[in-house]
Design a protein around this motif. Sequence first.
Motif, PDB file in Angstrom:
ATOM      1  N   THR A  52      31.261  -5.697  41.647  1.00  0.00           N
ATOM      2  CA  THR A  52      32.494  -6.388  42.106  1.00  0.00           C
ATOM      3  C   THR A  52      33.703  -5.549  42.151  1.00  0.00           C
ATOM      4  OG1 THR A  52      31.995  -8.435  40.593  1.00  0.00           O
ATOM      5  CG2 THR A  52      34.282  -7.401  40.704  1.00  0.00           C
ATOM      6  N   HIS A  53      33.529  -4.499  41.686  1.00  0.00           N
ATOM      7  CA  HIS A  53      34.776  -3.389  42.138  1.00  0.00           C
ATOM      8  C   HIS A  53      34.700  -2.876  42.918  1.00  0.00           C
ATOM      9  CE1 HIS A  53      36.343  -2.586  38.000  1.00  0.00           C
ATOM     10  NE2 HIS A  53      34.755  -2.343  37.077  1.00  0.00           N
ATOM     11  N   LYS A  54      32.994  -2.206  43.958  1.00  0.00           N
ATOM     12  CA  LYS A  54      33.321  -2.487  45.080  1.00  0.00           C
ATOM     13  C   LYS A  54      33.693  -3.109  46.054  1.00  0.00           C
ATOM     14  CE  LYS A  54      32.264   0.339  48.825  1.00  0.00           C
ATOM     15  NZ  LYS A  54      33.469   1.260  48.900  1.00  0.00           N
ATOM     16  N   THR A  55      33.325  -4.785  46.064  1.00  0.00           N
ATOM     17  CA  THR A  55      34.040  -5.569  46.922  1.00  0.00           C
ATOM     18  C   THR A  55      35.273  -6.008  46.716  1.00  0.00           C
ATOM     19  OG1 THR A  55      31.552  -7.213  46.371  1.00  0.00           O
ATOM     20  CG2 THR A  55      33.669  -8.207  47.097  1.00  0.00           C
ATOM     21  N   ILE A  56      36.026  -5.758  45.281  1.00  0.00           N
ATOM     22  CA  ILE A  56      37.738  -6.731  45.218  1.00  0.00           C
ATOM     23  C   ILE A  56      38.215  -4.871  45.739  1.00  0.00           C
ATOM     24  CG2 ILE A  56      39.377  -6.122  43.876  1.00  0.00           C
ATOM     25  CD1 ILE A  56      37.491  -7.683  41.754  1.00  0.00           C
ATOM     26  N   ALA A  57      37.814  -3.317  46.052  1.00  0.00           N
ATOM     27  CA  ALA A  57      38.229  -2.607  46.524  1.00  0.00           C
ATOM     28  C   ALA A  57      38.164  -2.570  48.066  1.00  0.00           C
ATOM     29  CB  ALA A  57      37.327  -1.717  46.392  1.00  0.00           C
ATOM     30  N   ASN A  58      37.247  -3.609  49.232  1.00  0.00           N
ATOM     31  CA  ASN A  58      36.728  -3.428  49.953  1.00  0.00           C
ATOM     32  C   ASN A  58      38.349  -4.418  50.637  1.00  0.00           C
ATOM     33  OD1 ASN A  58      34.707  -1.844  50.483  1.00  0.00           O
ATOM     34  ND2 ASN A  58      33.348  -3.121  50.413  1.00  0.00           N
ATOM     35  N   VAL A  59      37.919  -5.616  49.545  1.00  0.00           N
ATOM     36  CA  VAL A  59      39.238  -6.385  50.166  1.00  0.00           C
ATOM     37  C   VAL A  59      40.710  -6.082  50.112  1.00  0.00           C
ATOM     38  CG1 VAL A  59      40.414  -8.787  49.970  1.00  0.00           C
ATOM     39  CG2 VAL A  59      37.599  -8.418  49.458  1.00  0.00           C
ATOM     40  N   LEU A  60      40.737  -5.285  48.966  1.00  0.00           N
ATOM     41  CA  LEU A  60      42.314  -4.406  48.766  1.00  0.00           C
ATOM     42  C   LEU A  60      42.189  -3.772  50.352  1.00  0.00           C
ATOM     43  CD1 LEU A  60      42.382  -4.073  45.334  1.00  0.00           C
ATOM     44  CD2 LEU A  60      43.544  -5.738  46.598  1.00  0.00           C
ATOM     45  N   PHE A  89      32.170 -10.992  35.671  1.00  0.00           N
ATOM     46  CA  PHE A  89      32.889 -10.941  37.173  1.00  0.00           C
ATOM     47  C   PHE A  89      34.444 -10.929  36.354  1.00  0.00           C
ATOM     48  CE2 PHE A  89      35.472 -13.610  39.912  1.00  0.00           C
ATOM     49  CZ  PHE A  89      35.248 -12.615  41.062  1.00  0.00           C
ATOM     50  N   ASN A  90      35.036 -12.355  35.988  1.00  0.00           N
ATOM     51  CA  ASN A  90      35.698 -12.412  35.287  1.00  0.00           C
ATOM     52  C   ASN A  90      36.819 -11.242  35.045  1.00  0.00           C
ATOM     53  OD1 ASN A  90      36.711 -15.339  36.906  1.00  0.00           O
ATOM     54  ND2 ASN A  90      35.637 -15.932  34.956  1.00  0.00           N
ATOM     55  N   LYS A  91      35.845 -10.590  34.040  1.00  0.00           N
ATOM     56  CA  LYS A  91      36.587  -9.451  33.388  1.00  0.00           C
ATOM     57  C   LYS A  91      37.317  -8.196  34.461  1.00  0.00           C
ATOM     58  CE  LYS A  91      35.783  -6.046  30.039  1.00  0.00           C
ATOM     59  NZ  LYS A  91      34.970  -5.374  29.207  1.00  0.00           N
ATOM     60  N   ILE A  92      36.393  -7.820  35.868  1.00  0.00           N
ATOM     61  CA  ILE A  92      36.553  -7.215  36.270  1.00  0.00           C
ATOM     62  C   ILE A  92      37.849  -8.317  37.079  1.00  0.00           C
ATOM     63  CG2 ILE A  92      35.769  -5.734  38.084  1.00  0.00           C
ATOM     64  CD1 ILE A  92      34.851  -5.060  35.298  1.00  0.00           C
ATOM     65  N   TYR A  93      37.787  -8.632  37.311  1.00  0.00           N
ATOM     66  CA  TYR A  93      38.814 -10.041  38.560  1.00  0.00           C
ATOM     67  C   TYR A  93      39.625 -10.078  37.459  1.00  0.00           C
ATOM     68  CZ  TYR A  93      40.380 -13.349  41.314  1.00  0.00           C
ATOM     69  OH  TYR A  93      41.622 -14.358  42.244  1.00  0.00           O
ATOM     70  N   GLN A  94      40.013  -9.734  36.715  1.00  0.00           N
ATOM     71  CA  GLN A  94      41.571  -9.651  35.861  1.00  0.00           C
ATOM     72  C   GLN A  94      42.175  -8.469  35.730  1.00  0.00           C
ATOM     73  OE1 GLN A  94      41.015 -11.706  31.441  1.00  0.00           O
ATOM     74  NE2 GLN A  94      42.882 -11.403  31.463  1.00  0.00           N
ATOM     75  N   GLU A  95      41.023  -7.605  36.071  1.00  0.00           N
ATOM     76  CA  GLU A  95      41.518  -6.196  35.891  1.00  0.00           C
ATOM     77  C   GLU A  95      42.833  -5.813  37.834  1.00  0.00           C
ATOM     78  OE1 GLU A  95      38.890  -2.938  35.803  1.00  0.00           O
ATOM     79  OE2 GLU A  95      38.309  -4.081  33.624  1.00  0.00           O
ATOM     80  N   TYR A  96      42.020  -6.222  38.338  1.00  0.00           N
ATOM     81  CA  TYR A  96      42.966  -6.351  39.339  1.00  0.00           C
ATOM     82  C   TYR A  96      44.139  -7.416  39.416  1.00  0.00           C
ATOM     83  CZ  TYR A  96      39.174  -3.250  40.617  1.00  0.00           C
ATOM     84  OH  TYR A  96      38.686  -2.038  40.878  1.00  0.00           O
ATOM     85  N   PHE A  97      44.252  -9.049  39.100  1.00  0.00           N
ATOM     86  CA  PHE A  97      44.644  -9.987  39.583  1.00  0.00           C
ATOM     87  C   PHE A  97      45.547 -10.854  38.277  1.00  0.00           C
ATOM     88  CE2 PHE A  97      41.765  -9.844  42.726  1.00  0.00           C
ATOM     89  CZ  PHE A  97      42.436  -9.281  44.210  1.00  0.00           C
ATOM     90  N   GLY A  98      44.846  -9.663  37.300  1.00  0.00           N
ATOM     91  CA  GLY A  98      45.671 -10.557  36.212  1.00  0.00           C
ATOM     92  C   GLY A  98      47.152 -10.273  36.074  1.00  0.00           C
ATOM     93  N   GLU A  99      48.015  -9.777  36.419  1.00  0.00           N
ATOM     94  CA  GLU A  99      49.473 -10.021  36.649  1.00  0.00           C
ATOM     95  C   GLU A  99      49.933 -11.134  37.444  1.00  0.00           C
ATOM     96  OE1 GLU A  99      51.378  -6.609  36.066  1.00  0.00           O
ATOM     97  OE2 GLU A  99      50.316  -6.310  34.734  1.00  0.00           O
TER      98      GLU A  99
END
Length: 129
Positions: A52-60, A89-99
């Motif tokens: 999840t971290h790597k996938t979101i990093a690729n998107v960003l 997954f949700n826990k990691i996702y929220q780190e990036y998109f929580g705000e």
Amino acid sequence: MSIKRYGTVQTGAGGKPLPFARAVEADGWLYVSGQVAMENGEIIDGNIIAQTHKTIANVLTILKEAGYRAEDIVRVGVWLDDPRDFWSFNKIYQEYFGEHPPARACVQSSMMVDCKVEIDCVAYKKKDQ
């Protein structure tokens, strides 16, 4: 309307060319193709958290290349290989998109490559920014 494509010459597993752009921009809208936990053409080893971290990093990374930020994302699509990974997954996702949470769909699906998660998104910003 102008259309700009990002990453049209890219390779996937085994160095095979991929027949799509990593992202396409049209009149302030950026459509990011589904990203997985890929590095140097191969899926990284690891559990749902690492992938999840790597996938979101690729998107960003793609967003940044096109001049967008995470806050510009209006919709995210998520595919999980195993529904038991949803809460991790949700826990990691929220780190990036929580705000600045975008709209999101999340489904369980068999993957085309050996990964645990795939993410695509749509972002928007006025062309004057």
